[in-house]
Design a protein around this motif. Sequence first.
Motif, PDB file in Angstrom:
ATOM      1  N   GLN A 139      37.095 -10.934  -9.265  1.00  0.00           N
ATOM      2  CA  GLN A 139      37.679 -10.117  -8.199  1.00  0.00           C
ATOM      3  C   GLN A 139      36.610  -9.420  -7.354  1.00  0.00           C
ATOM      4  N   LYS A 140      35.557  -8.969  -8.008  1.00  0.00           N
ATOM      5  CA  LYS A 140      34.513  -8.262  -7.267  1.00  0.00           C
ATOM      6  C   LYS A 140      33.809  -9.193  -6.283  1.00  0.00           C
ATOM      7  N   LYS A 141      33.552 -10.413  -6.683  1.00  0.00           N
ATOM      8  CA  LYS A 141      32.936 -11.382  -5.774  1.00  0.00           C
ATOM      9  C   LYS A 141      33.877 -11.701  -4.612  1.00  0.00           C
ATOM     10  N   ALA A 142      35.174 -11.745  -4.897  1.00  0.00           N
ATOM     11  CA  ALA A 142      36.143 -11.963  -3.833  1.00  0.00           C
ATOM     12  C   ALA A 142      36.071 -10.828  -2.817  1.00  0.00           C
ATOM     13  N   CYS A 143      36.001  -9.591  -3.315  1.00  0.00           N
ATOM     14  CA  CYS A 143      35.923  -8.436  -2.424  1.00  0.00           C
ATOM     15  C   CYS A 143      34.651  -8.464  -1.583  1.00  0.00           C
ATOM     16  N   GLU A 144      33.553  -8.836  -2.191  1.00  0.00           N
ATOM     17  CA  GLU A 144      32.297  -8.950  -1.447  1.00  0.00           C
ATOM     18  C   GLU A 144      32.428  -9.966  -0.317  1.00  0.00           C
ATOM     19  N   THR A 145      33.155 -11.037  -0.571  1.00  0.00           N
ATOM     20  CA  THR A 145      33.329 -12.077   0.445  1.00  0.00           C
ATOM     21  C   THR A 145      34.236 -11.595   1.571  1.00  0.00           C
ATOM     22  N   TRP A 146      35.319 -10.891   1.229  1.00  0.00           N
ATOM     23  CA  TRP A 146      36.178 -10.342   2.281  1.00  0.00           C
ATOM     24  C   TRP A 146      35.419  -9.325   3.122  1.00  0.00           C
ATOM     25  N   GLU A 147      34.581  -8.514   2.493  1.00  0.00           N
ATOM     26  CA  GLU A 147      33.794  -7.545   3.259  1.00  0.00           C
ATOM     27  C   GLU A 147      32.804  -8.254   4.176  1.00  0.00           C
ATOM     28  N   GLN A 154      35.686   2.379  -2.632  1.00  0.00           N
ATOM     29  CA  GLN A 154      35.753   1.164  -1.827  1.00  0.00           C
ATOM     30  C   GLN A 154      37.091   1.043  -1.100  1.00  0.00           C
ATOM     31  N   ILE A 155      38.176   1.487  -1.741  1.00  0.00           N
ATOM     32  CA  ILE A 155      39.481   1.481  -1.073  1.00  0.00           C
ATOM     33  C   ILE A 155      39.399   2.270   0.223  1.00  0.00           C
ATOM     34  N   ARG A 156      38.758   3.426   0.143  1.00  0.00           N
ATOM     35  CA  ARG A 156      38.622   4.297   1.315  1.00  0.00           C
ATOM     36  C   ARG A 156      37.661   3.717   2.354  1.00  0.00           C
ATOM     37  N   ASP A 157      36.471   3.349   1.914  1.00  0.00           N
ATOM     38  CA  ASP A 157      35.417   2.980   2.856  1.00  0.00           C
ATOM     39  C   ASP A 157      35.677   1.653   3.542  1.00  0.00           C
ATOM     40  N   SER A 158      36.361   0.751   2.860  1.00  0.00           N
ATOM     41  CA  SER A 158      36.668  -0.543   3.468  1.00  0.00           C
ATOM     42  C   SER A 158      37.488  -0.361   4.735  1.00  0.00           C
ATOM     43  N   ILE A 159      38.435   0.579   4.699  1.00  0.00           N
ATOM     44  CA  ILE A 159      39.258   0.853   5.885  1.00  0.00           C
ATOM     45  C   ILE A 159      38.464   1.663   6.912  1.00  0.00           C
ATOM     46  N   ALA A 160      37.718   2.663   6.447  1.00  0.00           N
ATOM     47  CA  ALA A 160      36.963   3.524   7.363  1.00  0.00           C
ATOM     48  C   ALA A 160      36.017   2.715   8.240  1.00  0.00           C
ATOM     49  N   ARG A 161      35.416   1.683   7.682  1.00  0.00           N
ATOM     50  CA  ARG A 161      34.424   0.890   8.420  1.00  0.00           C
ATOM     51  C   ARG A 161      35.024   0.153   9.605  1.00  0.00           C
ATOM     52  N   VAL A 162      36.304  -0.212   9.512  1.00  0.00           N
ATOM     53  CA  VAL A 162      36.887  -1.037  10.576  1.00  0.00           C
ATOM     54  C   VAL A 162      37.740  -0.239  11.554  1.00  0.00           C
ATOM     55  N   MET A 163      38.102   0.982  11.219  1.00  0.00           N
ATOM     56  CA  MET A 163      39.023   1.759  12.058  1.00  0.00           C
ATOM     57  C   MET A 163      38.607   1.827  13.526  1.00  0.00           C
ATOM     58  N   GLY A 213      48.183   4.344   6.911  1.00  0.00           N
ATOM     59  CA  GLY A 213      48.680   4.499   5.553  1.00  0.00           C
ATOM     60  C   GLY A 213      47.691   3.978   4.535  1.00  0.00           C
ATOM     61  N   MET A 214      47.023   2.870   4.867  1.00  0.00           N
ATOM     62  CA  MET A 214      46.023   2.307   3.968  1.00  0.00           C
ATOM     63  C   MET A 214      44.826   3.250   3.829  1.00  0.00           C
ATOM     64  N   TYR A 215      44.393   3.795   4.947  1.00  0.00           N
ATOM     65  CA  TYR A 215      43.270   4.732   4.913  1.00  0.00           C
ATOM     66  C   TYR A 215      43.656   6.002   4.166  1.00  0.00           C
ATOM     67  N   ALA A 216      44.892   6.451   4.373  1.00  0.00           N
ATOM     68  CA  ALA A 216      45.376   7.650   3.677  1.00  0.00           C
ATOM     69  C   ALA A 216      45.297   7.472   2.170  1.00  0.00           C
ATOM     70  N   PHE A 217      45.628   6.280   1.688  1.00  0.00           N
ATOM     71  CA  PHE A 217      45.588   6.041   0.251  1.00  0.00           C
ATOM     72  C   PHE A 217      44.161   6.150  -0.283  1.00  0.00           C
ATOM     73  N   GLU A 249      43.180   9.790  -0.354  1.00  0.00           N
ATOM     74  CA  GLU A 249      43.831  10.489  -1.474  1.00  0.00           C
ATOM     75  C   GLU A 249      43.177  10.144  -2.798  1.00  0.00           C
ATOM     76  N   GLU A 250      42.859   8.867  -2.995  1.00  0.00           N
ATOM     77  CA  GLU A 250      42.262   8.452  -4.257  1.00  0.00           C
ATOM     78  C   GLU A 250      40.842   8.992  -4.440  1.00  0.00           C
ATOM     79  N   THR A 251      40.238   9.479  -3.353  1.00  0.00           N
ATOM     80  CA  THR A 251      38.923  10.124  -3.460  1.00  0.00           C
ATOM     81  C   THR A 251      39.055  11.634  -3.266  1.00  0.00           C
ATOM     82  N   ASN A 252      40.270  12.133  -3.510  1.00  0.00           N
ATOM     83  CA  ASN A 252      40.560  13.577  -3.575  1.00  0.00           C
ATOM     84  C   ASN A 252      40.419  14.307  -2.240  1.00  0.00           C
ATOM     85  N   LEU A 253      40.487  13.586  -1.142  1.00  0.00           N
ATOM     86  CA  LEU A 253      40.433  14.198   0.192  1.00  0.00           C
ATOM     87  C   LEU A 253      41.871  14.353   0.691  1.00  0.00           C
ATOM     88  N   TYR A 254      42.581  15.274   0.077  1.00  0.00           N
ATOM     89  CA  TYR A 254      44.022  15.362   0.265  1.00  0.00           C
ATOM     90  C   TYR A 254      44.440  15.771   1.673  1.00  0.00           C
TER      91      TYR A 254
END
Length: 468
Positions: free
Chosen positions: A124-132, A160-169, A184-188, A191-196
Amino acid sequence: MAKHTHWRDSKAWLDTGLSLSSTSNEACKLYDAALTQYIGWYDEPSVGGLEATLEALLKSDPSFVMGRVISNGLELLGTGTNIDLNLDLKKNIDEMVDLSMSNSISQREKYHVSAIKFLSDGYQKKACETWERILVENPTDLLALKFAHDSYFYLGESTQIRDSIARVMPYWDDTMPLSSYLHGMYAFGLEETNLYAQAEKEAKLGLHLNPNDPWATHSMAHVLEMSGRAKEGIQFMSTTENDWNICGMIACHNYWHWALYCIEMGDYQKALDIYDKQVEQRTVQSGAPLDMVDAASLLYRLEMEGVSVGKARWQKLFDIVGPHINDHTLVFNDIHYLMAALGTQQDDIVTSYKESIMDFIKVKKGDQRNIMNDVGVAMFEAFQAYNNGEFAKAVEKMIPIRYQVIRIGGSHAQRDVFNQFLIHAALKSTEKQHQKLARCLLIERKSLKDCAPLTDRLTARAMALHID
């Protein structure tokens, strides 16, 4: 429902800079329809729903690589099967790889194929690297973004959930189809990095742009859960119910969030009502792993709170879960399936399940195999010990891996069942040190979420123990 249904043809995709290697306009449109339903977690009636859309897509142009990519990717990310269990899926992936060898296939599409191949092989991690890698050159490729988003979730990689979206916004604007879903994706991720506070702002913006965005609803539910606003959460879910319950692929999970608020407030009957009327029925209907794990988690949390949910509920759930206990697609799934197995009180099933897991570790490779070896086995043994009344053993199994549990994936709210499990095990242990540990864990818990009736109830139990 505010939605995009003007499906893009070959030229429209070319104009966005995301050309598709298909001569069939119908295939290109159906690809857009499938992507739209996937990002929106719903079935579009005009194209017969997502499953029918994918079937039509593959028929419209069998050599369309991206049609194969989205179909195979969705089957794998559903976590209900894999190439070892499903020979047709393996064949489809092999055919996809062969098609990608053509010179007419773009480099972006070749990377998509590589990512799905990594995913199918357990990496899965290699898949994520490829999508990035795709997203660096093509930041508006929503399929790469969403596939990575879901895979990071399965790996528990919150940053990574947060930053992946932040990079493309910055590369998106409100005129682009489906752009509202990024909030909504960025919000998640926030939230998961405690930036409520930031997460709440993004979730509200997503819902303002599209009230029927169930992932933005989901992100808002997480914010309210983690910030100790259970009463507000109940009101939010109840007043917006008709906006998100039409999105059947995630409606069960959003009802699960609603039930969590009820458990927090000590309204166990309401939580059970939600389970019976929504979670159980939707799980039976869908047979989806996401729904099965939520059902198991909800019943287990209620039982830890002292509520007898009844063997019939556990058995009905295990009837759905049982056929999947040897799948081992996600450690997260496996531990929740164990809860269901334990709920049926059939020791022979639990024993054979453990043997299956050990075989999986011996013969398989990949990220989930490593996570199972490093974290999953200890968690399995802790739950088994707790079920056998060996509470001290359960504590000793969980303590060394406590901060590694995030590796099994899911959200902070979902993994909180394991925090509660450790506290309950420590409270029930006859070891004074464990009982003192329970008090320490509850102090820690209270510091993170001050308004927490569930924590207060557990603290009262801990303080009643004579351990000083």
